[in-house]
Each structure stands twice: as structure tokens, then as C-alpha cells.
Design a protein around this motif. Structure first.
Motif, PDB file in Angstrom:
ATOM      1  N   SER A 243     108.794  30.376 -40.057  1.00  0.00           N
ATOM      2  CA  SER A 243     108.172  31.423 -40.868  1.00  0.00           C
ATOM      3  C   SER A 243     108.759  32.792 -40.543  1.00  0.00           C
ATOM      4  O   SER A 243     108.913  33.639 -41.421  1.00  0.00           O
ATOM      5  CB  SER A 243     106.656  31.428 -40.659  1.00  0.00           C
ATOM      6  OG  SER A 243     106.324  31.802 -39.339  1.00  0.00           O
ATOM      7  N   LEU A 265      97.702  30.741 -45.201  1.00  0.00           N
ATOM      8  CA  LEU A 265      98.326  29.551 -44.627  1.00  0.00           C
ATOM      9  C   LEU A 265      97.494  28.990 -43.475  1.00  0.00           C
ATOM     10  O   LEU A 265      97.323  27.758 -43.361  1.00  0.00           O
ATOM     11  CB  LEU A 265      99.735  29.891 -44.133  1.00  0.00           C
ATOM     12  CG  LEU A 265     100.793  30.139 -45.208  1.00  0.00           C
ATOM     13  CD1 LEU A 265     102.076  30.664 -44.579  1.00  0.00           C
ATOM     14  CD2 LEU A 265     101.069  28.865 -46.001  1.00  0.00           C
ATOM     15  N   LEU A 286     101.539  24.100 -42.048  1.00  0.00           N
ATOM     16  CA  LEU A 286     101.057  25.319 -42.710  1.00  0.00           C
ATOM     17  C   LEU A 286     100.427  26.264 -41.705  1.00  0.00           C
ATOM     18  O   LEU A 286     100.649  27.489 -41.752  1.00  0.00           O
ATOM     19  CB  LEU A 286     100.054  24.956 -43.808  1.00  0.00           C
ATOM     20  CG  LEU A 286     100.604  24.197 -45.017  1.00  0.00           C
ATOM     21  CD1 LEU A 286      99.485  23.850 -45.979  1.00  0.00           C
ATOM     22  CD2 LEU A 286     101.679  25.013 -45.722  1.00  0.00           C
ATOM     23  N   GLY A 290     101.697  30.108 -40.769  1.00  0.00           N
ATOM     24  CA  GLY A 290     100.818  31.278 -40.794  1.00  0.00           C
ATOM     25  C   GLY A 290     100.700  31.951 -39.441  1.00  0.00           C
ATOM     26  O   GLY A 290     100.709  33.177 -39.346  1.00  0.00           O
TER      27      GLY A 290
END
Length: 373
Positions: A243, A265, A286, A290
Motif C-alpha cells: 500500500s 480498507l 485489505l 489500510g
């Protein structure tokens, strides 16, 4: 240095706690509770840490943080009684206050002002490998020489690496910083933003700490084997780093949008783990995505909303609730796990994630207006 200090403090007991408890006979709750003591020490000293950065630039302080953590590790290696072991973690807590993200972000803000964002993003990207690099190394050393000599070896490494900070960080002039902005001061962060931001950061830190401490146990409580739980937990590290890479490639945008993506997320990931057993891996990916953004948001969002001088002073004050929450989290999670099981822990985390999402949505219009997003 961030990898080494994180690995020798916040993340250390994840691999060293059980060997310590097994050799000494101390209760696991005391051994792992030492981290809570370290975090509470860090929380109490966080505002002082930021004031020192504002007065002296942070260069020497960051270098000193490695030395302080090394001293704590040396005391821990020599500890024969539980009080001395706890004392070691008080010392490590001082090092955490002096040298983890809050002090680093304040230092970078003092050095580079609005241009600090790129440095913060890059450093948090690389620091995401802290557990990937330190956990296997520490575990291997414990098998070879025991946990006490591992502490000594880690302390020596920290001392040897400390000059890196002095080499790469330039001197910075003293900043004229007010610890508490005057009421009505146009440069101060509006209270309608300040309080929600405090809670957004605190809730994110609590959720991260709970997952770090309880994830394997929670997954086992949901029916996964130990091997399966560990394999699923291993998805978090690569997801967090991924990410941050995607954020760097995405180009410049206001951090409030990154904050919104992060909390969405995290919330969706936790709900999938809790409610869709077949999608546990997806949920953890996910969540990892996040949570990887969360560390960057913690540094960049306040920097986008206040002058650099005020940013330096406020980082410690804003981090205190997060650190206190992190200190309490292991005890709270242990209680929930004991009385309500894995679903009790997950349900509580889902509620906190939903509250965090609501808070970000509540400040989004005001941030857009005040910052002209």
C-alpha cells in the motif's frame, strides 16, 4: 535505524516473550505486560520529546534513542528478578519516546517543512519490513545463544548503527514553537479538527496493536490451525508495504483522502475476517493495505493542516492518547479473549473501525474547506 529500534522495542516480545517466560518462570501476562509499561512510559514522555525536537532539531535525540534502547536491552539481559525486567522496559520506553515515528516525523517536519511528506512516506515504506527482518533474526539468535545473549547482541548492533542518524541528518536551527497555541490564533489547528484527529489516530493505533498481539490467537479461535493462522498473519507485512508503494506511485494528493481509504480498507477487512470465514485471506490483505497507509497518514495529515513549527510541537501531544491506548490494548484484548472468545475481540475491533470511519467522514468536509483540497 527505524527498523532496528522498532524491532528492539515494540516488536521484540512477539518472538522473545515466550522464551523469557519459559526460562524465568514469570507469568506470561507479566512478561508481555512489560510492553504496556514501556508504551505508557513512552506516552508520558511524548510531549517532552517533541519539545526537545523543537529546541534542538531532533538529530542528537534520534541518535540517542538507539543508545537508550540498547541500555534497556542490556538491563533486560542481566535481569534476574521481575522488577529489574520491568525497569528495563521503562528504559526502553524512554528510547521509544525519543526515537520512534512521532519523534522522527517531528524532526523531518523541522528540517523540511511541507517537503517532509516524501521523506516520511519513504521511511515508513522501508520501516514496514521491521518485523520481516528482525523477527526471523531474533528467533534464530534465541535458538543459538538464548534470549539474554540475543539482547546483548542486539544492543551492540544498535550502538554501532547509531552514527547513521548523525551522518544523514543535517543540523537544524532552533524553531520558535508554542507548546499550546493561543485561543483564536489563526495558525492553530481548529478544535473541530484536532479532537477528531486525536481519536482517529488513537483508534487506528489500538486496532493495529490488537491485531499485532492477538491475530494468531483469534484466527485459531475461529478454527484455523496454528500453521494456517501464522501463514494468514504473514499476509499483513507484504500488504502494508504494497500500500505504501502504491501511495508513492499515485502522486501527490491531500492526506485526508489517504486517511479515508485507510479506514475503509481496515473496516472492510475486519468485517470480512469476522463474518466471511472463506474470505479471511482477502480480509487480512485489505486490513494490511489500510494499516500500511495509517502510519503515513499519522505523519502527513497533521503536516498538511498546520504550520511546520506548530507541527513539531503538536506531534508529541497528539501521540499521547494513541500510546496510552496501545498500552491498555493488550490487557483489554486478553479480557475480551478470555470472556467472549475470538468473536468478542473481532466484534470490538469492527466497532472501533466503524467509529474511525465515521470520524474521518465527519471531518472530511471541514478539511476540504479549510485546506482547499
Amino acid at each position: 535505524m527505524q527498523i532496528l529500534v522498532w524491532g528492539g522495542s515494540f516488536f521484540l516480545l512477539a518472538v522473545m516473550g515466550e522464551p523469557i517466560a519459559r526460562e524465568t518462570g514469570w507469568g506470561s501476562h507479566w512478561v508481555y505486560g512489560a510492553l504496556s509499561l514501556g508504551l505508557m512510559t513512552s506516552a508520558l514522555l511524548a510531549p517532552l520529546s517533541s519539545r526537545l525536537v523543537s529546541r534542538h532539531g531532533g538529530r542528537v535525540q534520534l541518535a540517542g534513542s538507539g543508545m537508550i534502547v540498547a541500555a534497556g536491552l542490556a538491563i533486560m539481559a542481566a535481569s534476574q528478578t521481575l522488577p529489574v525486567f520491568m525497569l528495563a522496559w521503562v528504559v526502553i520506553g524512554v528510547g521509544m519516546a525519543a526515537g520512534l515515528y512521532e519523534a522522527l516525523f517531528a524532526t523531518l517536519g523541522a528540517l523540511y517543512a511541507e517537503r517532509a511528506g516524501r521523506a516520511i512516506t519513504g521511511i515508513t515504506l522501508i520501516s514496514g519490513f521491521a518485523t520481516t527482518l528482525t523477527w526471523p533474526a531474533v528467533a534464530w539468535l534465541i535458538e543459538q545463544v538464548g534470549w539474554r545473549y540475543t539482547c546483548i547482541g542486539y544492543a551492540i548492533l544498535l550502538v554501532l548503527a547509531t552514527p547513521l542518524y548523525l551522518k544523514v541528518l543535517p543540523q537544524v536551527r532552533r524553531l520558535e514553537v508554542r507548546a499550546v497555541p493561543a485561543p483564536g490564533d489563526s495558525s492553530s489547528l481548529d478544535r473541530r479538527l484536532y479532537l477528531p484527529l486525536i481519536w482517529i489516530f488513537a483508534l487506528g493505533a489500538i486496532i493495529m496493536t490488537a491485531v499485532s498481539v492477538q491475530l494468531v490467537v483469534v484466527l485459531q479461535g475461529l478454527g484455523h490451525s496454528l500453521a494456517s493462522a501464522i501463514a494468514l498473519a504473514a499476509l499483513l507485512g507484504p500488504s502494508q508495504v504494497s500500500s505504501r508503494i502504491l501511495l508513492m506511485l499515485a502522486g501527490k494528493r491531500h492526506p485526508i483522502w489517504t486517511a479515508l481509504i485507510s479506514v475503509v480498507l481496515i473496516a472492510v477487512g475486519l468485517f470480512l475476517v469476522a463474518c466471511a470465514p472463506g474470505a479471511t485471506a482477502v480480509g487480512l490483505v485489505l486490513f494490511g493495505l489500510g494499516n500500511g497507509l495509517r502510519a503515513i497518514v499519522r505523519g502527513l495529515l497533521p503536516l498538511a493542516l498546520m504550520p511546520p513549527a506548530q507541527y513539531v510541537a503538536m506531534m508529541g501531544k497528539m501521540s499521547r492518547p494513541s500510546l496510552i491506548g496501545q498500552a491498555i490494548t493488550p490487557l483489554a484484548c486478553g479480557y475480551l479473549q478470555q470472556h467472549f472468545g475470538a468473536m468478542g475481540v473481532l466484534s470490538a475491533l469492527c466497532v472501533l473501525a466503524l467509529i474511525s470511519l465515521i470520524l474521518v467522514l465527519s471531518v472530511l468536509p471541514f478539511v476540504r474547506h479549510s485546506a482547499s483540497v
